[in-house]
Design an enzyme around this catalytic site. Structure first.
Site, PDB file in Angstrom:
ATOM      1  N   THR A   1       3.289   4.220   7.298  1.00 41.67           N
ATOM      2  CA  THR A   1       2.138   3.482   7.095  1.00 41.67           C
ATOM      3  C   THR A   1       1.636   3.798   5.672  1.00 41.67           C
ATOM      4  OG1 THR A   1      -0.083   3.316   7.849  1.00 41.67           O
ATOM      5  CG2 THR A   1       1.123   5.308   8.238  1.00 41.67           C
TER       6      THR A   1
ATOM      7  N   ASP B   1      -1.468   4.209   4.994  1.00 43.30           N
ATOM      8  CA  ASP B   1      -2.628   4.918   5.317  1.00 43.30           C
ATOM      9  C   ASP B   1      -2.641   6.570   5.189  1.00 43.30           C
ATOM     10  OD1 ASP B   1      -4.337   2.794   7.759  1.00 43.30           O
ATOM     11  OD2 ASP B   1      -3.491   2.403   5.637  1.00 43.30           O
TER      12      ASP B   1
HETATM   13  O1  F6P Z   1      -2.642   0.673   9.030  1.00 43.78           O
HETATM   14  C1  F6P Z   1      -2.251  -0.026   7.865  1.00 43.78           C
HETATM   15  C2  F6P Z   1      -3.179  -0.958   7.241  1.00 43.78           C
HETATM   16  O2  F6P Z   1      -2.601  -1.306   5.991  1.00 43.78           O
HETATM   17  C3  F6P Z   1      -4.559  -0.710   7.111  1.00 43.78           C
HETATM   18  O3  F6P Z   1      -4.687   0.114   5.664  1.00 43.78           O
HETATM   19  C4  F6P Z   1      -5.216  -1.809   7.220  1.00 43.78           C
HETATM   20  O4  F6P Z   1      -6.660  -1.491   7.306  1.00 43.78           O
HETATM   21  C5  F6P Z   1      -4.649  -2.521   8.272  1.00 43.78           C
HETATM   22  O5  F6P Z   1      -3.181  -2.056   8.289  1.00 43.78           O
HETATM   23  C6  F6P Z   1      -4.591  -4.047   8.127  1.00 43.78           C
HETATM   24  O6  F6P Z   1      -3.825  -4.418   9.283  1.00 43.78           O
HETATM   25  P1  F6P Z   1      -3.216  -5.960   9.346  1.00 43.78           P
HETATM   26  O7  F6P Z   1      -2.281  -6.206   8.426  1.00 43.78           O
HETATM   27  O8  F6P Z   1      -3.051  -6.076  10.731  1.00 43.78           O
HETATM   28  O9  F6P Z   1      -4.491  -6.842   8.825  1.00 43.78           O
END
Ligand code: F6P
Length: 321
Positions: free
Chosen positions: A126, A128
């Protein structure tokens, strides 16, 4: 012959393909069969399994995203979804599953192991960096370099026009992208979901810079910060009478060719995952601690609480005066 399943789940990140490649080729090297499961837990529930061979993972290491695609799965949170997932693994005679994903994905994998006895090896994938048990998650380094490249470009125009620029980065619950990019990108201020800053303090910092002869200022805001970017623009403009611009980096941070660091971490995790399965190790989370890739008990790893790096947060302030 032992059979392994591998899937990517949740938000994709650069480096996932390097994990898939390493795990696939090492599984075959150890005379095991490995099945790719498409679209994360959604594909696990729908039975989207495909046997992988060496050629399946050719020419993917340098690519972001995931060759197995990914998804977020509400169904996997239900007893029926979990049951179907476990039955599909049983049908394919797969009892060892490699899950590449973030906090939510690895937590789901733990439930699968606890309820159905599936042996799960978790790999932290991830951007994050929100998993406390590992110093770094796969994708975090590449995302940081993407943000730093953006900050460098924005600094050029922000200084030319003597503006304040707010840059919104990803991170709903964890502010590490904002924190580390803010420090190494020379931002004046970093706003993170971990706590709310005083708007007067933010504006005072901007004006101190102006009075000290700074041409411009950069504020990095994590998307999970409690005050929205648009509200922040309005509040800073009103309080400082300066021109304030907003740049939202959004999904730019999720793509791109993985850096050496992410490729190395990903490859080591993929190899270790297969070695753990070969050696009969159960329910582990692989991560990096003090520069060494190691295996931790999955449940204990996910129970660890993250500590916010106030030292880095404070350094942003000192270094940007
Ligand atoms: O979990 C990783 C991430 O990129 C977060 O930083 C972000 O808020 C989220 O995924 C966005 O999720 P999605 O791709 O489902 O919109």
């Amino acid at each position: 012959m032992k059979r392994i399943g591998i899937l990517t789940s949740g938000g994709d990140c650069p480096g996932m393909n390097a994990v898939i490649r390493a795990a696939t080729r090492y599984a075959i090297f150890f005379d095991m069969e490995i099945y790719g499961i498409y679209r994360g837990y959604e594909g696990l529930i729908d039975g989207e399994f495909e046997k992988l061979d060496r050629r399946s993972v050719a020419d993917i290491m340098q690519r972001g995203g995931t060759a197995l695609r990914t998804a977020r799965s509400e169904r996997f949170m239900t007893p029926e979804g979990l049951e179907r997932a476990a039955r599909n693994l049983e049908t394919f005679k797969i009892n060892d599953l490699i899950v590449i994903g973030g906090n939510g994905s690895l937590t789901g994998a733990l439930v699968l192991s606890q309820k159905y006895g599936i042996n799960v090896i978790g790999i932290p994938g991830t951007i994050d960096n929100d998993l406390a048990y590992t110093d770094s998650t796969i994708g975090f380094d590449t995302a940081l370099n993407t943000v730093l490249d953006a900050i460098t470009r924005i600094r050029d125009t922000s200084s030319a026009h003597e503006r304040t620029t707010i840059i919104e980065v990803m991170g709903r619950h964890c502010g590490d992208i904002a924190l580390y990019a803010g420090l190494t990108g020379g931002a004046e201020y970093v706003l993170v979901p971990e706590f709310e800053s005083d708007i007067n303090d933010i504006c005072q910092k901007i004006m101190e810079g102006v009075n000290a002869g700074k041409l411009h200022s950069i504020i990095i805001r994590a998307e999970g910060y409690p005050v929205s970017s648009l509200d922040l623009v309005k509040q800073v403009e009103e309080r400082t009478s300066r021109e304030v611009k907003l740049v939202v980096l959004s999904y730019l941070q999720r793509g791109g060719s993985p850096t050496f660091k992410d490729r190395m971490l990903a490859t080591e995790c993929g190899v270790m995952a297969v070695e753990l399965i070969r050696d009969g190790e159960k329910n582990k989370a692989i991560g990096e601690k003090d520069g060494e890739v190691r295996a931790f008990d999955l449940e204990e790893a996910l129970a660890e609480q993250r500590e916010f790096r106030y030292d880095i947060y404070n350094a942003v302030d000192v270094l940007s005066k």
